[in-house]
Scaffold this motif. Structure first.
Motif, PDB file in Angstrom:
ATOM      1  N   VAL A 117       2.939  -3.273   8.795  1.00  0.00           N
ATOM      2  CA  VAL A 117       3.037  -2.560   7.514  1.00  0.00           C
ATOM      3  C   VAL A 117       3.025  -3.512   6.329  1.00  0.00           C
ATOM      4  CG1 VAL A 117       4.235  -0.577   8.450  1.00  0.00           C
ATOM      5  CG2 VAL A 117       5.548  -2.528   7.652  1.00  0.00           C
TER       6      VAL A 117
ATOM      7  N   ASN B  85       2.441   3.121   1.657  1.00  0.00           N
ATOM      8  CA  ASN B  85       2.715   3.690   2.988  1.00  0.00           C
ATOM      9  C   ASN B  85       3.499   4.997   2.920  1.00  0.00           C
ATOM     10  OD1 ASN B  85       1.375   1.522   3.930  1.00  0.00           O
ATOM     11  ND2 ASN B  85       3.117   0.554   4.940  1.00  0.00           N
ATOM     12  N   LEU B  86       3.075   5.869   2.030  1.00  0.00           N
ATOM     13  CA  LEU B  86       3.698   7.196   1.972  1.00  0.00           C
ATOM     14  C   LEU B  86       2.943   8.108   2.942  1.00  0.00           C
ATOM     15  CD1 LEU B  86       3.973   7.519  -1.925  1.00  0.00           C
ATOM     16  CD2 LEU B  86       5.758   6.777  -0.325  1.00  0.00           C
ATOM     17  N   VAL B  87       3.673   9.030   3.541  1.00  0.00           N
ATOM     18  CA  VAL B  87       3.012   9.990   4.438  1.00  0.00           C
ATOM     19  C   VAL B  87       2.292  11.019   3.557  1.00  0.00           C
ATOM     20  CG1 VAL B  87       3.343  11.706   6.268  1.00  0.00           C
ATOM     21  CG2 VAL B  87       4.784   9.651   6.197  1.00  0.00           C
TER      22      VAL B  87
ATOM     23  N   THR C   2       5.432   2.083   9.711  1.00  0.00           N
ATOM     24  CA  THR C   2       6.342   2.140   8.556  1.00  0.00           C
ATOM     25  C   THR C   2       7.704   2.683   8.989  1.00  0.00           C
ATOM     26  OG1 THR C   2       4.458   2.538   7.099  1.00  0.00           O
ATOM     27  CG2 THR C   2       6.633   3.095   6.232  1.00  0.00           C
TER      28      THR C   2
ATOM     29  N   GLN D 153       0.821  -1.232   0.000  1.00  0.00           N
ATOM     30  CA  GLN D 153       0.000   0.000   0.000  1.00  0.00           C
ATOM     31  C   GLN D 153       0.844   1.267   0.000  1.00  0.00           C
ATOM     32  OE1 GLN D 153      -3.252   0.170  -0.381  1.00  0.00           O
ATOM     33  NE2 GLN D 153      -3.448  -2.052  -0.490  1.00  0.00           N
TER      34      GLN D 153
ATOM     35  N   ARG E 281      -0.192   3.352  11.004  1.00  0.00           N
ATOM     36  CA  ARG E 281       0.456   2.718   9.853  1.00  0.00           C
ATOM     37  C   ARG E 281       1.762   3.452   9.514  1.00  0.00           C
ATOM     38  NH1 ARG E 281       0.069  -0.574   5.464  1.00  0.00           N
ATOM     39  NH2 ARG E 281      -1.567  -1.716   6.528  1.00  0.00           N
ATOM     40  N   HIS E 282       1.710   4.796   9.608  1.00  0.00           N
ATOM     41  CA  HIS E 282       2.921   5.563   9.287  1.00  0.00           C
ATOM     42  C   HIS E 282       3.992   5.366  10.351  1.00  0.00           C
ATOM     43  CE1 HIS E 282       0.777   7.197   5.999  1.00  0.00           C
ATOM     44  NE2 HIS E 282      -0.110   7.825   6.765  1.00  0.00           N
TER      45      HIS E 282
ATOM     46  N   MET F 294       3.197  15.486   9.587  1.00  0.00           N
ATOM     47  CA  MET F 294       2.155  14.486   9.886  1.00  0.00           C
ATOM     48  C   MET F 294       1.031  15.140  10.687  1.00  0.00           C
ATOM     49  SD  MET F 294       4.389  11.127  10.893  1.00  0.00           S
ATOM     50  CE  MET F 294       3.065  10.095  11.479  1.00  0.00           C
TER      51      MET F 294
ATOM     52  N   ARG G 288       0.876  -5.829   6.098  1.00  0.00           N
ATOM     53  CA  ARG G 288      -0.487  -6.297   5.851  1.00  0.00           C
ATOM     54  C   ARG G 288      -1.109  -5.349   4.850  1.00  0.00           C
ATOM     55  NH1 ARG G 288      -1.083  -6.779  12.077  1.00  0.00           N
ATOM     56  NH2 ARG G 288       0.355  -8.488  12.355  1.00  0.00           N
ATOM     57  N   GLY G 289      -1.764  -5.930   3.881  1.00  0.00           N
ATOM     58  CA  GLY G 289      -2.208  -5.164   2.727  1.00  0.00           C
ATOM     59  C   GLY G 289      -3.261  -4.129   2.968  1.00  0.00           C
TER      60      GLY G 289
END
Lengths: 249, 376
Positions: free
Chosen positions: B372, A109-111, B286, A107, B282-283, B8, B374-375
């Motif tokens: 991260v 995973n970009l911010v 990551t 996915q 999620r971020h 963020m 996991r889809g």
């Protein structure tokens, strides 16, 4: 596919980048243990793109997570770039990932609030590099994956394929020795997926780098140098995509 | 990485604003209730602080607070004056009176009788007139809020004070009293005439120490030499607050509201910060996978919490200051927003942000970086 061909010529005797011996992983589900990996022997070499293929739930992503050091194995040996990752302390393991492993996610995973260049610069920022320097280097890397003109765009202003290429640039910007990619084309259509895989081959595969790609998409098999097939937590065989001969594990 | 944390945080304007607004509301709740509480408590000792020239107050030993009227003997004044270290000492009369307003209704008032020669203890801040106007016949000065309650009396108007004529020669500004009675200042001798009754009429002796003698030393000396009660401004203020704290439910009732404000604020802060972190899990995962340690992630989360905390604090305190400023025009609202209250609310905000950060950090630290992969 010049680069692809070039990479395919990597010597089979190249140094192993990843070696797994008898790796198991179980999850406690409350009533019983669920075994995701049941004694995996696996090897991927520097200079090659190794595909890890198999049906959903066979343990591909678990194996990738164990190799990347973000999930502890239950038993077995895991050597990454010559280091026993699981013997390391948590902080050392974190530092090892930061210095040596690049990640590409399904996915992206970009911010969302960072530009393409800022997203790609994150691994360098994690290493403590100054922001301007990191972003400049990220722009160069983005140019190498064909996004030189889009460095100032936010992820929402990019297509899925472009976002995945930003993610590839992010994985490559720190020049890691190992790149782990989890279903990098799963969220893309066939054509875009093929373009992303071409980008990955062209920019990621090099003499000193090993690229492991988890996939269950047969359309990307042709981009790999070798392919390990998994079923039910075990490697069932290793083959060269397109070849009929299968070496059973 | 602080830059990444900042982006963020501010990337999603709606979430960012809801965080700041939530925290600002929490701070507003705490500081506004706190400032009303402080305002009300200030009124209990307003007389003591308003008469700033009197550095030591002498009173009957049984007096607990300024409205606790226990008269002294007339001879107590020279006894106080004889105590070594007393620079000057003047009598102060304080009593309840009854004023008849222009519409014929009656209003209870506080009558202050000031030393006729020096007028010490009189107000210093005037809307109209001046203190020395009290030397005119039948002259009284009324506080601004009290003048309104007395039917909007103005300079030149004549009042009936306990059936005696009183001519308004000045309107002053004074802190409202706890019971909100109008305050009428006049000379000591006239005040005694306005409120006849007991043979003993002097309520307080106001004194000041000679140079080289501290207020505390003088109060000690007066207590020892006369057996009377003597307190510095600070001691009298503390005594008054202690009395109200022990004998009224005001501290518990308002304290409950302030604590409730803190708890509500804490709940808002925790909920908003926590949901922000969960939205960005999620971020964070990551970053964790890519090699961000727990320490770095903690710095990022704490930075985000501190930014919204400071902004929320600034906005909340700003609104309380505006409210406090606006409330000054209304004598009905007791608001006192002090630097101490600002400091306290800052400490409360710090605790609040720290607790909210800890809760959020637990979530981040417990996050497996493997999520991260996991889809979904």
């Amino acid at each position: 596919m010049t680069d692809q061909a070039g990479a395919r010529s990597a010597s089979p005797a190249s140094l192993p980048a990843v070696v797994c011996r008898g790796v198991t992983k179980s999850f406690d589900t409350g009533d019983a243990e669920a075994w995701a990996l049941r004694g995996v022997d696996f090897e991927a070499r520097r200079g090659e793109m190794m595909l890890l293929a198999g049906p959903s739930g066979c343990g591909k992503t678990t194996l990738l997570s164990v190799i990347a050091g973000i999930l502890d194995r239950t038993a077995g040996e895991v050597s990454v770039l010559g280091h026993d990752v699981h013997a390391m302390s948590p902080s050392r393991k974190t530092a090892f990932r930061r210095e040596n492993i690049g990640f590409v996610f399904q996915q992206y995973n970009l911010v969302p609030s960072l530009t393409a260049a800022e997203n790609a610069a994150v691994p360098l920022l994690l290493r403590g590099m100054r922001r301007h320097e990191a972003v400049d280097r990220a722009k160069e890397t983005l140019a190498s994956v064909g996004l030189g003109e889009l460095t100032g765009r936010l992820p929402t202003q990019l297509s899925g394929g472009q976002q995945q290429r930003v993610a590839i640039a992010r994985a490559l910007v720190g020049r890691p020795g190992l790149l782990v990619c989890d279903e990098p084309t799963a969220a893309l259509d066939g054509t875009t997926g093929a373009q992303v895989m071409e980008t990955l081959r062209a920019s990621a595969v090099g003499a000193d780098r090993c690229v492991i790609v988890v996939t269950h998409d047969p359309r990307v098999f042709r981009f790999g140098d070798r392919m390990s097939e998994m079923l039910d937590g075990r490697i069932t065989g290793v083959r060269v995509p397109g070849a009929t001969e299968v070496h059973h594990a | 990485m602080i830059y990444v944390a900042w982006k963020m945080l501010t990337g999603d304007r709606a979430k960012y604003l809801s965080l700041v607004v939530g925290l600002a509301f929490a701070v507003l709740l705490m500081t506004q209730q706190g400032s009303i509480f402080t305002g009300i408590m200030t009124r209990t000792f307003a007389m003591v602080t308003d008469i700033s020239a009197a550095r030591v107050w002498v009173m009957d030993p049984g007096v607990q607070y300024p409205d606790d009227l226990k008269p002294l003997k007339d001879v107590d004044l020279p006894r106080v004056r004889d105590v070594p270290g007393v620079d000057w000492a003047v009598p102060l009369f304080k009593s309840n009176g009854r004023a008849k307003t222009a519409d014929g209704s009656f209003q209870s008032v506080f009558v202050f009788g000031l030393d006729s020669g020096t007028l010490l203890g009189g107000p210093s801040d005037f809307v109209e007139g001046k203190l020395t106007d009290l030397w005119q016949p039948d002259a009284v000065i009324v506080d601004e809020a009290g003048a309104e309650r007395l039917g909007g009396v103005k300079v030149g108007d004549v009042l009936e004070l306990n059936d005696r004529r009183a001519r308004v020669v000045g309107i002053c500004r004074a802190t409202r009293t706890f019971v909100s009675f109008p305050v009428v200042y006049t000379t000591y001798s006239r005040a005694v005439r306005y409120v006849p009754g007991d043979r003993r009429v002097m309520t307080f002796v106001l004194t000041s120490p000679k140079p080289g003698v501290t207020d505390e030393e003088l109060a000690d000396r007066i207590r020892a030499a006369t057996g009377l009660g003597a307190a510095t401004q600070g001691q009298f203020t503390e005594k008054t607050l202690r009395h109200y704290a022990r004998n009224t439910g005001i501290v518990i009732n308002f304290g409950t509201t302030v604590v409730l404000g803190f708890i509500v604020g804490l709940a808002i802060a925790m909920q908003t910060l926590h949901s922000f972190v969960v939205d960005n899990l999620r971020h964070f995962g990551t970053l964790k996978a890519m090699g961000a340690g727990n320490g770095l992630l903690a710095k990022m989360v704490v930075f985000q919490a501190v930014v919204v905390g400071l902004l929320g604090y600034g906005i909340g305190v700003g609104f309380t200051a505006l409210f406090s400023h606006a409330a000054k025009r209304s004598p009905q609202i007791a608001v006192r927003f002090t630097p101490e209250l600002m400091g306290l609310s800052f400490c409360a905000m710090t605790v609040l942000v720290a607790l909210a950060s800890l809760l959020s950090l637990r979530k981040v630290w417990k996050t497996e970086p493997a999520i991260v992969f996991r889809g979904s």
